[in-house]
Design a protein around this motif. Sequence first.
Motif, mmCIF file in Angstrom:
data_model
loop_
_atom_site.group_PDB
_atom_site.id
_atom_site.type_symbol
_atom_site.label_atom_id
_atom_site.label_comp_id
_atom_site.label_asym_id
_atom_site.label_seq_id
_atom_site.Cartn_x
_atom_site.Cartn_y
_atom_site.Cartn_z
ATOM 1 N N GLU A 94 0.833 -1.205 0.000
ATOM 2 C CA GLU A 94 0.000 0.000 0.000
ATOM 3 C C GLU A 94 0.865 1.250 0.000
ATOM 4 O O GLU A 94 1.992 1.209 0.481
ATOM 5 C CB GLU A 94 -0.959 -0.020 1.195
ATOM 6 C CG GLU A 94 -0.258 -0.141 2.515
ATOM 7 C CD GLU A 94 -1.276 -0.213 3.660
ATOM 8 O OE1 GLU A 94 -2.473 -0.294 3.436
ATOM 9 O OE2 GLU A 94 -0.804 -0.152 4.791
ATOM 10 N N PRO A 95 0.375 2.364 -0.542
ATOM 11 C CA PRO A 95 -0.956 2.458 -1.172
ATOM 12 C C PRO A 95 -0.987 1.723 -2.513
ATOM 13 O O PRO A 95 0.043 1.533 -3.135
ATOM 14 C CB PRO A 95 -1.111 3.959 -1.398
ATOM 15 C CG PRO A 95 0.290 4.455 -1.591
ATOM 16 C CD PRO A 95 1.143 3.606 -0.675
ATOM 17 N N LYS A 131 -3.803 8.012 -5.164
ATOM 18 C CA LYS A 131 -5.166 8.340 -4.738
ATOM 19 C C LYS A 131 -5.892 8.985 -5.913
ATOM 20 O O LYS A 131 -5.257 9.435 -6.874
ATOM 21 C CB LYS A 131 -5.149 9.266 -3.527
ATOM 22 C CG LYS A 131 -4.356 10.519 -3.735
ATOM 23 C CD LYS A 131 -4.105 11.246 -2.424
ATOM 24 C CE LYS A 131 -3.223 12.459 -2.710
ATOM 25 N NZ LYS A 131 -2.826 13.189 -1.545
ATOM 26 N N ARG A 138 -8.321 6.980 -1.457
ATOM 27 C CA ARG A 138 -7.364 5.919 -1.771
ATOM 28 C C ARG A 138 -8.060 4.862 -2.624
ATOM 29 O O ARG A 138 -9.278 4.711 -2.559
ATOM 30 C CB ARG A 138 -6.873 5.290 -0.483
ATOM 31 C CG ARG A 138 -5.985 6.242 0.281
ATOM 32 C CD ARG A 138 -4.764 5.518 0.744
ATOM 33 N NE ARG A 138 -3.740 6.435 1.185
ATOM 34 C CZ ARG A 138 -2.587 6.022 1.697
ATOM 35 N NH1 ARG A 138 -2.367 4.727 1.833
ATOM 36 N NH2 ARG A 138 -1.679 6.886 2.066
#
Length: 166
Positions: A94-95, A131, A138
């Motif tokens: 992540e992200p 994002k 996200r």
Amino acid sequence: MVDSGIQPWLFNVEPYEGESLSHFLGRVRSRNHLTASGLGQLAGIGAVVARWERFHLNPYPTQAQFEALGKLLGISSERFWTMLPPQGEGMKCEPIRLCGACYKESPCHRIEWQFKSRWKCDLHNLKLLAKCSNCEARFKIPALWEDGRCNRCRMSFGEMATLERL
Ligand SMILES: [Zn+2]
Ligand SMILES: [Zn+2]
């Protein structure tokens, strides 16, 4: 009726070039209306599918697991290994990142976007998005990318590419 051990009939899903394991498993499951545990059960590999879809790879998948899953889905184990980073390449779970321009051309999450060393798409010279360019939400795990849109504002990943330049 007693189960005679006949292979259940599943819709065949072809992997995209460079597709990540999470995204591929999500497509297999949604095409066949299977839960993560249901798919693991059919393949006889237990409760690992949900973890793999989150890129939680500790313990790392084994050759035997990929062979069992591949047998069920008609995919070679070698093909599965290409859905994970190559040896020596670190990975961030992540992200979740993406290049909207790549997605527009081939609607899948690419495993290389999660490489530790990767921060931009060399093909499109775009910074990888971490994002939504519109609402900054996200991204969900790729296994849940049903329609290629931001989960909150519904902007398509392809549109995001036109908003972001290096
Ligand atoms: Zn790209
Ligand atoms: Zn959004």
